[in-house]
Design a protein around this motif. Structure first.
Motif, mmCIF file in Angstrom:
data_model
loop_
_atom_site.group_PDB
_atom_site.id
_atom_site.type_symbol
_atom_site.label_atom_id
_atom_site.label_comp_id
_atom_site.label_asym_id
_atom_site.label_seq_id
_atom_site.Cartn_x
_atom_site.Cartn_y
_atom_site.Cartn_z
ATOM 1 N N GLY A 148 -16.211 -7.004 -3.163
ATOM 2 C CA GLY A 148 -15.929 -8.254 -2.204
ATOM 3 C C GLY A 148 -14.298 -8.663 -2.679
ATOM 4 O O GLY A 148 -14.236 -9.016 -3.770
ATOM 5 N N ALA A 149 -13.370 -9.170 -1.287
ATOM 6 C CA ALA A 149 -12.506 -8.992 -1.522
ATOM 7 C C ALA A 149 -11.953 -9.574 -0.388
ATOM 8 O O ALA A 149 -12.470 -9.813 0.400
ATOM 9 C CB ALA A 149 -11.640 -7.837 -1.492
ATOM 10 N N GLY A 150 -10.683 -10.260 -0.773
ATOM 11 C CA GLY A 150 -9.515 -11.196 0.354
ATOM 12 C C GLY A 150 -10.234 -12.734 0.884
ATOM 13 O O GLY A 150 -11.180 -12.694 0.350
ATOM 14 N N ASN A 206 -5.744 -3.589 -0.322
ATOM 15 C CA ASN A 206 -4.838 -3.263 -1.197
ATOM 16 C C ASN A 206 -5.565 -2.661 -1.829
ATOM 17 O O ASN A 206 -5.163 -1.619 -3.045
ATOM 18 C CB ASN A 206 -4.529 -4.071 -2.133
ATOM 19 N N VAL A 207 -6.764 -2.868 -2.285
ATOM 20 C CA VAL A 207 -8.683 -2.832 -3.235
ATOM 21 C C VAL A 207 -8.468 -0.693 -3.484
ATOM 22 O O VAL A 207 -8.461 -0.258 -3.927
ATOM 23 C CB VAL A 207 -9.460 -2.820 -3.209
ATOM 24 N N THR A 249 1.642 -1.187 -0.420
ATOM 25 C CA THR A 249 -0.291 -0.051 -0.481
ATOM 26 C C THR A 249 1.050 1.491 -0.372
ATOM 27 O O THR A 249 0.636 2.501 -0.869
ATOM 28 C CB THR A 249 -1.110 0.006 0.935
ATOM 29 N N SER A 250 2.096 1.137 0.693
ATOM 30 C CA SER A 250 2.543 2.477 0.763
ATOM 31 C C SER A 250 3.656 2.100 -0.687
ATOM 32 O O SER A 250 3.995 3.640 -0.751
ATOM 33 C CB SER A 250 3.625 2.724 1.794
ATOM 34 N N LEU A 251 3.186 1.154 -1.291
ATOM 35 C CA LEU A 251 4.367 1.181 -2.907
ATOM 36 C C LEU A 251 3.412 2.531 -3.853
ATOM 37 O O LEU A 251 3.862 2.451 -4.118
ATOM 38 C CB LEU A 251 4.735 -0.168 -2.887
ATOM 39 N N LEU A 252 2.155 2.098 -3.374
ATOM 40 C CA LEU A 252 1.314 2.314 -4.168
ATOM 41 C C LEU A 252 1.018 4.545 -4.039
ATOM 42 O O LEU A 252 1.346 4.628 -5.462
ATOM 43 C CB LEU A 252 -0.594 1.849 -4.230
ATOM 44 N N GLY A 253 1.110 4.081 -2.734
ATOM 45 C CA GLY A 253 1.593 6.160 -2.604
ATOM 46 C C GLY A 253 2.849 6.019 -2.718
ATOM 47 O O GLY A 253 3.126 8.285 -3.405
#
Ligand code: XBP
Ligand code: MG
Length: 254
Positions: A149-151, A128-129, A90-94
Motif C-alpha cells: 500500500g503506497a502513495g 520509491n519502494v 530512485t537513481s540516487l538509491l541506485g
C-alpha cells in the motif's frame, strides 16, 4: 489469536531515506526547475510534519514562502517537480544507495521462514519502494510483500489510518492479527487509529516525537552483533534484538 502478518512503513523504518535521500532529491528537482527553494537538514525535519512529497511542497509554500507568487499552473508544477524528484530519488538509491536499517533484513527473513505474511503501508511513491528494496537487497525482494500500500492509493495519507485499512482489507486480516512497524508520530497515529499494535524504531528526525500508545520503542531492531536499546515497553529480560519470539511474547503473551 496468533501473529499472522508484519506490516512495515518504509521511510525511516526500513531505511533512513529522508535526510540523504528524499531531501536531496527534492533540492535537485527545485534547482533544475530554477526555483530558489532549498531544504536544509533542519528545515526538512520541520517539513516532515506533513507526509507525502506533493503535500510537503504545498505546505512549504503556504507556511514558509508566503512571498512566492503561484503560477496559474501551480498544480501542474507540483506534479512535474514531484515526478523529477522521484527520478532523482530512485537513481540516487541506485548509485551507492541507502542501506536497510539494522535488523530489518534479519526480521524479514525470519518472518518468511516462519510463514508469516508481509506487507507495506507507506506514504511514499510505489517506484520509491521498488527502488529501495531492489537496491538495498535485490529485485525479487519486492515479491516478499503480499500487499504494498503506497502513495496515492488512498486519498488521506498518514496520520490518517486509511493506508493501514487498505492493507488490512487486502490481507483479509484483523488488526489484532498483525503488528505494524513505524518510525514517526504520524506513522504511529495512523497505525494506532487502524487498531494495530505498533513497534517504533526511532531515528534522528523522530527521536523527540510523542510515541505514547506504541507497544514498544527501540533505537533500531538490533542484530546479534549490534545490540539495540529498548526505550519503552514491557520488560524484555536482557534481549539485545527484536525477533519473532520476543514479538510473540510482547503482543500475544505466548
Ligand atoms: C514518508 C513520507 C514521504 C517521503 C516522500 O512516508 O512522508 O512523503 O518523504 O515520498 P512513510 P514521496 O514514512 O510513510 O514511508 O515524495 O514519494 O511522497
Ligand atoms: Mg516513516
Amino acid at each position: 489469536m496468533a501473529l499472522q502478518a508484519l506490516i512495515f512503513d518504509v521511510d525511516g523504518t526500513l531505511a533512513d531515506t529522508e535526510r540523504d535521500g528524499h531531501r536531496v532529491a527534492f533540492n535537485k528537482a527545485f534547482a533544475e526547475a530554477g526555483l530558489d527553494w532549498r531544504w536544509d537538514v533542519d528545515l526538512y525535519g520541520e517539513l516532515l510534519a506533513v507526509t507525502g512529497g506533493k503535500e510537503r511542497m504545498r505546505h512549504y509554500i503556504e507556511k514558509y514562502r508566503p512571498d512566492y507568487k503561484k503560477p496559474a499552473d501551480f498544480d501542474a508544477l507540483i506534479s512535474r517537480l514531484h515526478a523529477t524528484k522521484t527520478q532523482h530519488y530512485t537513481s540516487l538509491l541506485g548509485h551507492g544507495g541507502i542501506p536497510l536499517r539494522p535488523g530489518v533484513h534479519r526480521l524479514l527473513q525470519e518472518a518468511r521462514q516462519r510463514g508469516l505474511r508481509l506487507a507495506i503501508a507507506t506514504t511514499t511513491t510505489p517506484a520509491n519502494v521498488s527502488a529501495l528494496l531492489s537496491h538495498a537487497l535485490s529485485p525479487e525482494v519486492e515479491s516478499w510483500f503480499e500487499v504494498i500500500g503506497a502513495g496515492d492509493v488512498v486519498a488521506a495519507k498518514k496520520p490518517a489510518p486509511d493506508i493501514y485499512h487498505y492493507v488490512l482489507e487486502r490481507l483479509k486480516l484483523s488488526p489484532q492479527q498483525c503488528v505494524a512497524f513505524e518510525d514517526s508520530e504520524n506513522g504511529l497515529r495512523s497505525s494506532q487509529a487502524a487498531g494495530l499494535g505498533t513497534v517504533i524504531t526511532i531515528n534522528d528526525y523522530t527521536r523527540t516525537h510523542d510515541f505514547r500508545g506504541a507497544s514498544l520503542v527501540l533505537d533500531h531492531l538490533g542484530e546479534s552483533d549490534q545490540p539495540c536499546q529498548f526505550l519503552s515497553g514491557p520488560s524484555v529480560n536482557g534481549a539485545t534484538f527484536l525477533d519473532l519470539n520476543l514479538l510473540d511474547k510482547i503482543f500475544f503473551n505466548t
